[in-house]
Design a protein around this motif. Structure first.
Motif, PDB file in Angstrom:
ATOM      1  N   PRO A  29       0.817  -1.219   0.000  1.00 47.57           N
ATOM      2  CA  PRO A  29       0.000   0.000   0.000  1.00 47.57           C
ATOM      3  C   PRO A  29       0.851   1.269   0.000  1.00 47.57           C
ATOM      4  CG  PRO A  29      -0.776  -1.517   1.678  1.00 47.57           C
ATOM      5  CD  PRO A  29       0.488  -2.093   1.126  1.00 47.57           C
ATOM      6  N   LEU A  30       1.980   1.197   0.705  1.00 52.40           N
ATOM      7  CA  LEU A  30       2.856   2.362   0.771  1.00 52.40           C
ATOM      8  C   LEU A  30       3.386   2.692  -0.625  1.00 52.40           C
ATOM      9  CD1 LEU A  30       3.717   4.020   3.225  1.00 52.40           C
ATOM     10  CD2 LEU A  30       5.887   2.809   3.195  1.00 52.40           C
ATOM     11  N   TYR A  31       3.706   1.642  -1.368  1.00 54.79           N
ATOM     12  CA  TYR A  31       4.193   1.845  -2.723  1.00 54.79           C
ATOM     13  C   TYR A  31       3.123   2.526  -3.580  1.00 54.79           C
ATOM     14  CZ  TYR A  31       5.147   0.811  -7.595  1.00 54.79           C
ATOM     15  OH  TYR A  31       5.298   0.922  -8.944  1.00 54.79           O
ATOM     16  N   TYR A  32       1.886   2.042  -3.473  1.00 56.17           N
ATOM     17  CA  TYR A  32       0.805   2.647  -4.251  1.00 56.17           C
ATOM     18  C   TYR A  32       0.562   4.091  -3.843  1.00 56.17           C
ATOM     19  CZ  TYR A  32      -0.435  -1.623  -6.645  1.00 56.17           C
ATOM     20  OH  TYR A  32      -0.412  -2.701  -7.469  1.00 56.17           O
ATOM     21  N   LEU A  33       0.658   4.312  -2.549  1.00 55.88           N
ATOM     22  CA  LEU A  33       0.449   5.668  -2.057  1.00 55.88           C
ATOM     23  C   LEU A  33       1.535   6.588  -2.622  1.00 55.88           C
ATOM     24  CD1 LEU A  33      -1.466   7.177  -0.073  1.00 55.88           C
ATOM     25  CD2 LEU A  33       0.302   6.930   1.645  1.00 55.88           C
ATOM     26  N   PHE A  34       2.752   6.074  -2.651  1.00 59.91           N
ATOM     27  CA  PHE A  34       3.861   6.863  -3.168  1.00 59.91           C
ATOM     28  C   PHE A  34       3.634   7.191  -4.641  1.00 59.91           C
ATOM     29  CE2 PHE A  34       8.201   7.177  -4.986  1.00 59.91           C
ATOM     30  CZ  PHE A  34       8.581   8.335  -4.332  1.00 59.91           C
ATOM     31  N   ASN A  35       3.192   6.179  -5.365  1.00 58.84           N
ATOM     32  CA  ASN A  35       2.876   6.365  -6.772  1.00 58.84           C
ATOM     33  C   ASN A  35       1.839   7.475  -6.956  1.00 58.84           C
ATOM     34  OD1 ASN A  35       3.765   5.378  -9.096  1.00 58.84           O
ATOM     35  ND2 ASN A  35       2.756   3.392  -8.963  1.00 58.84           N
ATOM     36  N   THR A  36       0.783   7.375  -6.167  1.00 59.00           N
ATOM     37  CA  THR A  36      -0.287   8.375  -6.226  1.00 59.00           C
ATOM     38  C   THR A  36       0.245   9.759  -5.903  1.00 59.00           C
ATOM     39  OG1 THR A  36      -1.739   6.659  -5.396  1.00 59.00           O
ATOM     40  CG2 THR A  36      -2.613   8.890  -5.427  1.00 59.00           C
ATOM     41  N   GLN A  39       1.273  12.001  -8.705  1.00 55.54           N
ATOM     42  CA  GLN A  39       0.354  12.309  -9.785  1.00 55.54           C
ATOM     43  C   GLN A  39      -0.490  13.512  -9.430  1.00 55.54           C
ATOM     44  OE1 GLN A  39      -1.797   8.807 -10.749  1.00 55.54           O
ATOM     45  NE2 GLN A  39       0.053   7.580 -10.948  1.00 55.54           N
ATOM     46  N   GLU A  40      -0.961  14.166 -10.464  1.00 53.52           N
ATOM     47  CA  GLU A  40      -1.760  15.357 -10.242  1.00 53.52           C
ATOM     48  C   GLU A  40      -3.075  15.216 -10.979  1.00 53.52           C
ATOM     49  OE1 GLU A  40      -0.724  20.008 -10.352  1.00 53.52           O
ATOM     50  OE2 GLU A  40      -0.651  18.966 -12.250  1.00 53.52           O
ATOM     51  N   GLY A  41      -4.096  15.862 -10.465  1.00 49.98           N
ATOM     52  CA  GLY A  41      -5.372  15.841 -11.164  1.00 49.98           C
ATOM     53  C   GLY A  41      -6.443  15.259 -10.280  1.00 49.98           C
ATOM     54  N   THR A  42      -7.684  15.321 -10.759  1.00 47.72           N
ATOM     55  CA  THR A  42      -8.770  14.698 -10.038  1.00 47.72           C
ATOM     56  C   THR A  42      -9.369  13.690 -10.990  1.00 47.72           C
ATOM     57  OG1 THR A  42     -10.323  16.313 -10.841  1.00 47.72           O
ATOM     58  CG2 THR A  42      -9.285  16.791  -8.748  1.00 47.72           C
ATOM     59  N   PHE A  43     -10.365  12.967 -10.530  1.00 47.64           N
ATOM     60  CA  PHE A  43     -10.899  11.925 -11.381  1.00 47.64           C
ATOM     61  C   PHE A  43     -11.653  12.475 -12.562  1.00 47.64           C
ATOM     62  CE2 PHE A  43     -10.139   9.785  -7.401  1.00 47.64           C
ATOM     63  CZ  PHE A  43      -9.209   8.885  -7.891  1.00 47.64           C
ATOM     64  N   THR A  48      -1.618  13.406 -14.254  1.00 48.07           N
ATOM     65  CA  THR A  48      -0.333  13.617 -14.888  1.00 48.07           C
ATOM     66  C   THR A  48       0.738  13.588 -13.815  1.00 48.07           C
ATOM     67  OG1 THR A  48      -0.771  15.964 -14.659  1.00 48.07           O
ATOM     68  CG2 THR A  48      -1.141  15.009 -16.834  1.00 48.07           C
ATOM     69  N   TRP A  49       1.989  13.394 -14.217  1.00 46.03           N
ATOM     70  CA  TRP A  49       3.059  13.363 -13.230  1.00 46.03           C
ATOM     71  C   TRP A  49       3.245  14.732 -12.594  1.00 46.03           C
ATOM     72  CZ3 TRP A  49       4.745   9.082 -11.320  1.00 46.03           C
ATOM     73  CH2 TRP A  49       4.651   7.918 -12.071  1.00 46.03           C
ATOM     74  N   ALA A  50       3.453  14.745 -11.326  1.00 45.93           N
ATOM     75  CA  ALA A  50       3.593  16.035 -10.664  1.00 45.93           C
ATOM     76  C   ALA A  50       4.485  15.921  -9.439  1.00 45.93           C
ATOM     77  CB  ALA A  50       2.226  16.575 -10.267  1.00 45.93           C
ATOM     78  N   TRP A  51       5.741  16.188  -9.637  1.00 44.19           N
ATOM     79  CA  TRP A  51       6.659  16.157  -8.495  1.00 44.19           C
ATOM     80  C   TRP A  51       6.352  17.302  -7.539  1.00 44.19           C
ATOM     81  CZ3 TRP A  51       9.553  11.944  -8.216  1.00 44.19           C
ATOM     82  CH2 TRP A  51       9.808  11.239  -9.412  1.00 44.19           C
ATOM     83  N   GLU A  52       5.752  18.357  -8.105  1.00 44.81           N
ATOM     84  CA  GLU A  52       5.551  19.534  -7.262  1.00 44.81           C
ATOM     85  C   GLU A  52       4.486  19.320  -6.190  1.00 44.81           C
ATOM     86  OE1 GLU A  52       5.148  19.381 -10.481  1.00 44.81           O
ATOM     87  OE2 GLU A  52       3.267  20.292 -11.145  1.00 44.81           O
ATOM     88  N   ASN A  53       3.814  18.159  -6.211  1.00 50.20           N
ATOM     89  CA  ASN A  53       2.888  17.873  -5.116  1.00 50.20           C
ATOM     90  C   ASN A  53       3.573  18.069  -3.772  1.00 50.20           C
ATOM     91  OD1 ASN A  53       0.623  17.267  -6.523  1.00 50.20           O
ATOM     92  ND2 ASN A  53       0.942  15.061  -6.533  1.00 50.20           N
ATOM     93  N   TYR A  54       4.844  17.679  -3.728  1.00 47.61           N
ATOM     94  CA  TYR A  54       5.554  17.746  -2.455  1.00 47.61           C
ATOM     95  C   TYR A  54       5.850  19.177  -2.037  1.00 47.61           C
ATOM     96  CZ  TYR A  54       5.873  12.753  -2.031  1.00 47.61           C
ATOM     97  OH  TYR A  54       5.531  11.444  -1.870  1.00 47.61           O
ATOM     98  N   GLY A 251      -3.417  12.951  -5.327  1.00 44.38           N
ATOM     99  CA  GLY A 251      -1.980  13.170  -5.416  1.00 44.38           C
ATOM    100  C   GLY A 251      -1.479  14.026  -4.269  1.00 44.38           C
ATOM    101  N   GLN A 252      -2.103  15.176  -4.089  1.00 43.30           N
ATOM    102  CA  GLN A 252      -1.688  16.079  -3.013  1.00 43.30           C
ATOM    103  C   GLN A 252      -1.854  15.431  -1.651  1.00 43.30           C
ATOM    104  OE1 GLN A 252      -3.087  19.930  -2.536  1.00 43.30           O
ATOM    105  NE2 GLN A 252      -1.920  20.774  -4.238  1.00 43.30           N
ATOM    106  N   ALA A 253      -2.987  14.728  -1.492  1.00 44.96           N
ATOM    107  CA  ALA A 253      -3.250  14.099  -0.199  1.00 44.96           C
ATOM    108  C   ALA A 253      -2.179  13.063   0.108  1.00 44.96           C
ATOM    109  CB  ALA A 253      -4.631  13.453  -0.198  1.00 44.96           C
ATOM    110  N   ALA A 254      -1.813  12.272  -0.910  1.00 47.66           N
ATOM    111  CA  ALA A 254      -0.807  11.241  -0.699  1.00 47.66           C
ATOM    112  C   ALA A 254       0.545  11.885  -0.388  1.00 47.66           C
ATOM    113  CB  ALA A 254      -0.706  10.345  -1.928  1.00 47.66           C
ATOM    114  N   ALA A 255       0.866  12.967  -1.116  1.00 44.68           N
ATOM    115  CA  ALA A 255       2.133  13.645  -0.865  1.00 44.68           C
ATOM    116  C   ALA A 255       2.167  14.176   0.564  1.00 44.68           C
ATOM    117  CB  ALA A 255       2.326  14.788  -1.863  1.00 44.68           C
TER     118      ALA A 255
END
Lengths: 285, 409
Positions: A29-36, A39-43, A48-54, A251-255
Motif C-alpha cells: 500500500p505504501l508503494y501505491y500511495l507513493f505512486n499516487t 500524480q496530479e489531477g482529479t478523477f 499527470t506526473w507532478a513532483w511539485e505535489n511535495y 496526489g496532493q493528499a498522498a504527498a
C-alpha cells in the motif's frame, strides 16, 4: 555445520509470517500511495506526473503542519504529566486493586472514539460546569468559551490518547526491582533523590514507548480538531482528509501523507538519539 | 466527515445530505414555485382514488414477463426511511418485498457524505466492476450526480417499470444536470435556512444579514461545511444569484463568509453536529436544514427554522442506479415509492420534502399535523424564494479549493 546452518535459518523462518504481513499490508500500500503522490489531477480531469505535489504540500499547508506538531507535542507532554503519577501510584500503591485500576484506564476504549470525542462537546459546553467554574475564577472572560478553541482540541487529543501513555508507563514502573530503591535509601539517598536517580531512569523505556504511541497518532489526528475546533485549529489530518474525500485530489493528499510520515520519522530518530534508544530498548520494553 | 455519531447527529443525517446540499430542482422552483402544493392538489384526486396496489402491480405485470426481478441492495443515508418502533424494520420496504417477492438489502447510513461516498465507489466504477449496490441516494447540489452522469457511471432508469413517474412534481421535471430525468428521480428534498433558539437570542433572527453580522450573536453562530449551502446563502446576502454563479459572485460570497469568520461571528463550520450544539445552547443561530429542525423540535419545541428574508437554498437527494446494477429491479423499487400512499407513509417518518404529487393529500388522512407542517410541505411563497445552487459551480475544482481553504483545510 548443518546444525549451525539450521540455527542460522530458523530465526528468519520464524520472521517470515510477520514480514509477509508487513509486505502485503504495509509496503505494498505504501508503494501505491507513493505512486499516487506523484500524480496530479482529479478523477474528472486526468492524472499527470507532478513532483511539485511535495513542494505544494509543504508550501501551502505549513501552518497546519506546525500546528499539528505543536498540538501533538503539548498533548503528549500533558498525557505524560498526568499518566506518570497515575501509573506510578497504581504500580507502587495499587496492591490488589491494580487490575481494577488498570481497567478504569482502559474503560473509555469500550466506547467508540467518535462518541468519546463528542462527549467533550457536552463537557466543555458554553453553559457547562467547566466553563462556568473557569469564568467564576476569572480564567475565562465572561463571554469566553472553550469549544472551538485550541484548548478544547488539545484537551480532546490528550484525553483520547492518555491510555497509550499510561499503560507502557505502568509496565515499566511495575517492573522496577524495589530492592534497588531500598539500596539507594540505604546509601542515604533521600526519597526524592532515589526517585530521580533510580526510579525515573529505569522507567524511561516506558516514557519512550508511551511518547511514541501518543505523539505519532496525535500528529495525524483530525477528529478532535474537526469536532472540538474551528477552522483556525485544523490540523494536517484535516487537510489530508479534505483533499482525499472532498476534493478528490489524491496526489496532493498522498504527498501530504508522506511528508507527515517523513517528519514524524525524523523527529522520532532525533528523540531516540537523545534518549539513547539502544539502551532503552535493550532495557526491555 | 463528517461524520457521525450522536443520536442527534443521526437525526441530523440530513446533514450529510444537506451537506451536499442541494438545490436542485429549484432552478425550476423559482419559476414553478407552485410546484409542490399546487401540483399535488390538481393531480392528487385521480391518484388517490386509484388504490396504490393496483398502480404498482399494474406496472409490474405489464413489464415483468420479459424481465426478471432479483434481490437488490439499496444504500441510503441515516434515518432516511420509515422504521417501526424497534428501528430495525422498514414497513414500506417490507411491503414492497412482499408485493414483489424479492429481498431488498437496505444499507442504512452507508452514505455519509456525497463526495466521500463517490470517492469510495469510484475505483470500482472506473474498472467497470459492480459496486455492490443497485440503488444509491446522492444530493444534486453536491454536483456528484451530474458528474456521475458525465463520467458514464450511472445506468438509465427503466421508465417502463416506473409508470408512477407521472406523480413527479412539476418543479422536479427537468433539472439542469439531468434534463430528461433519464438517470435520476428525487428521493427527498430540503431547505437550507436559519435555525435559532429565540430564548438564547432574546428575539428573532430573520435575515442573513443578522446571522452574518449581528454582534449579539458573536461567537454563537455556525455555518455549514457544504459549499452549496454556505456559499449559496452568502451569495443571497450579497444580492447575487446562487443558481447562476459567476467568478465575481463566488469570490464575493467567499469574502463575505471570510469576514464573518475573521470578525469572530462564526464559531465553527459543521456537518450535522450543529443540531446537538443548537439543542444544548452552545449555538444560538446557525445555517440549518429544515428536516433537522423538524426532528429537533420534537424534543426542543422552542427552536425555530426560518427562511431568511434574503431567500434560502433548496436541495434534493436523487435516486440513482450505478453502472452494472440491476436496473429493472431498482426501477421497480423507485416506482413503489412514487405511489402517493407509500410516499405519504414514508414522509410521516422522514420529515423532509416529498417530491411525489398527492403525498400531501394522502398524508392528510394519516397525520394532518405533519401534512400541514410548513417545513415538510413548504408554501408556494417559500419555494419561490428558494434557490438551487449552481451545479456547475459545485463541480468547479477551483471553487472547491477556495471553499476548502476557507474552512481551514
Amino acid at each position: 555445520m548443518t546444525l549451525r546452518g539450521r540455527r542460522g535459518l530458523t530465526p528468519y523462518l520464524l520472521l517470515l509470517p510477520g514480514v509477509a504481513f508487513l509486505a502485503a499490508f504495509f509496503l505494498v500500500p505504501l508503494y501505491y500511495l507513493f505512486n499516487t503522490s506523484l500524480q496530479e489531477g482529479t478523477f474528472t480531469t486526468t492524472f499527470t506526473w507532478a513532483w511539485e505535489n511535495y513542494s505544494d504540500a509543504i508550501g501551502q499547508f505549513d501552518e497546519q503542519f506546525v500546528r499539528s506538531l505543536k498540538y501533538a507535542g503539548i498533548a503528549t507532554a500533558l498525557a505524560l504529566g498526568i499518566s506518570y503519577p497515575l501509573a506510578y501510584w497504581i504500580a507502587v500503591r495499587g496492591g490488589r486493586w491494580k487490575n481494577l485500576l488498570l481497567l478504569f484506564i482502559i474503560a473509555p476504549f469500550f466506547v467508540t472514539y467518535l462518541i468519546r470525542t463528542l462527549a467533550w462537546l457536552t463537557i466543555l459546553s458554553d453553559d457547562g460546569f467547566v466553563v462556568d467554574v473557569l469564568q467564576t475564577v476569572g480564567i475565562l472572560s465572561d463571554d469566553g468559551r472553550l469549544l472551538a478553541t485550541s484548548t478544547a482540541v488539545v484537551a480532546g487529543i490528550t484525553y483520547n490518547f492518555l491510555p497509550f501513555m499510561a499503560l507502557p508507563l505502568y509496565v515499566s514502573i511495575e517492573q522496577i526491582d524495589g530492592r534497588l530503591i531500598e539500596a539507594a535509601q540505604d546509601l542515604y539517598a533521600s526519597r526524592a533523590r532515589a526517585f530521580l536517580r533510580v526510579t525515573l531512569p529505569l522507567s524511561l523505556p516506558g516514557v519512550f514507548a508511551g511518547t511514541l504511541l501518543t505523539f505519532i497518532p496525535a500528529v495525524g489526528d483530525f477528529i478532535n480538531a474537526q469536532l472540538l475546533g474551528a477552522p483556525g485549529q485544523y490540523m494536517i489530518g484535516n487537510v489530508i482528509q479534505s483533499r482525499f474525500l472532498q476534493l478528490g485530489e489524491y496526489g496532493q493528499a498522498a504527498a501530504l501523507s508522506f511528508v507527515v510520515m517523513g517528519a514524524v520519522l525524523v523527529l522520532m530518530l532525533i528523540y531516540a538519539k537523545v534518549l539513547g534508544s539502544e539502551r532503552l530498548t535493550g532495557a526491555g520494553i | 466527515m463528517n461524520d457521525p455519531i450522536s443520536r442527534r447527529q443521526l437525526l441530523g443525517r440530513a446533514a450529510a445530505g444537506g451537506a451536499g446540499l442541494s438545490l436542485a430542482a429549484l432552478l425550476a422552483a423559482c419559476g414553478g414555485g407552485g410546484g409542490i402544493e399546487g401540483g399535488g392538489e390538481t393531480t392528487a384526486p385521480p391518484e388517490t382514488t386509484a388504490p396504490p396496489e393496483t398502480t404498482a402491480t399494474g406496472g409490474g405485470e405489464t413489464t415483468a414477463p420479459p424481465k426478471e426481478l432479483r434481490d437488490i441492495v439499496w444504500a441510503n443515508w441515516q434515518l432516511y426511511l420509515d422504521t417501526d418502533e424497534s428501528g430495525n424494520r422498514y414497513p414500506t420496504l417490507e411491503a414492497f418485498e412482499q408485493e414483489y417477492g424479492i429481498d431488498v438489502e437496505y444499507l442504512e447510513g452507508d452514505i455519509n457524505g456525497n463526495e466521500e461516498f463517490f470517492a469510495k465507489l469510484r475505483p470500482q466504477l472506473e474498472q467497470g466492476q459492480s459496486v455492490g449496490r443497485d440503488l444509491i441516494v446522492l444530493t444534486d447540489t453536491s454536483g456528484v450526480p451530474g458528474r456521475m452522469i458525465e463520467l458514464g457511471f450511472l445506468e438509465k432508469l427503466d421508465k417502463e417499470a416506473i409508470p408512477n413517474i407521472v406523480n413527479l412534481l412539476d418543479v422536479h421535471a427537468s433539472p439542469a444536470f439531468d434534463p430528461g430525468r433519464d438517470y435520476s428521480l428525487p428521493w427527498q428534498g430540503g431547505l437550507t435556512g436559519i435555525g435559532y433558539d429565540p430564548k438564547k437570542v432574546g428575539g428573532d433572527v430573520t435575515s442573513l444579514e443578522q446571522l452574518f453580522t449581528d454582534p449579539k450573536l458573536k461567537g454563537k453562530v455556525t455555518f455549514l461545511t457544504d459549499m452549496a449551502d454556505t456559499v449559496g446563502l452568502a451569495a443571497l446576502l450579497n444580492g447575487d444569484d446562487p443558481s447562476a454563479m459567476t467568478d465575481e459572485a463566488f469570490d464575493r460570497a467567499v469574502a463575505t463568509v471570510q469576514s464573518a469568520v475573521d470578525s469572530g461571528q462564526v464559531r465553527q463550520f459543521t456537518g450535522n453536529e450543529y443540531s446537538s450544539l443548537l439543542a444544548q445552547g452552545d449555538v444560538w443561530a446557525c445555517m440549518a436544514w429544515s428536516g433537522d429542525l423538524v426532528q429537533l423540535q420534537y424534543d426542543n419545541p422552542e427552536l425555530v427554522w426560518v427562511q431568511p428574508a434574503e431567500g434560502g437554498m433548496i436541495w434534493t437527494d436523487q435516486l440513482l442506479i450505478p453502472k452494472g446494477a440491476d436496473v429493472y429491479s431498482a426501477s421497480t423499487l423507485i416506482n413503489w415509492y412514487y405511489d402517493p400512499a407509500i410516499a405519504a407513509e414514508a414522509a410521516v417518518w422522514i420529515n423532509y420534502i416529498s417530491p411525489v404529487k398527492g403525498a400531501k393529500e394522502a398524508l392528510l388522512a394519516i397525520d394532518p399535523e405533519i401534512a400541514n407542517n410548513a417545513l415538510i410541505f413548504p408554501s408556494d411563497d417559500t419555494l419561490a424564494k428558494s434557490k438551487l445552487f449552481d451545479v456547475s459551480a459545485s463541480n468547479n475544482d477551483g471553487y472547491k479549493s477556495k471553499f476548502q481553504a476557507l474552512l481551514g483545510a
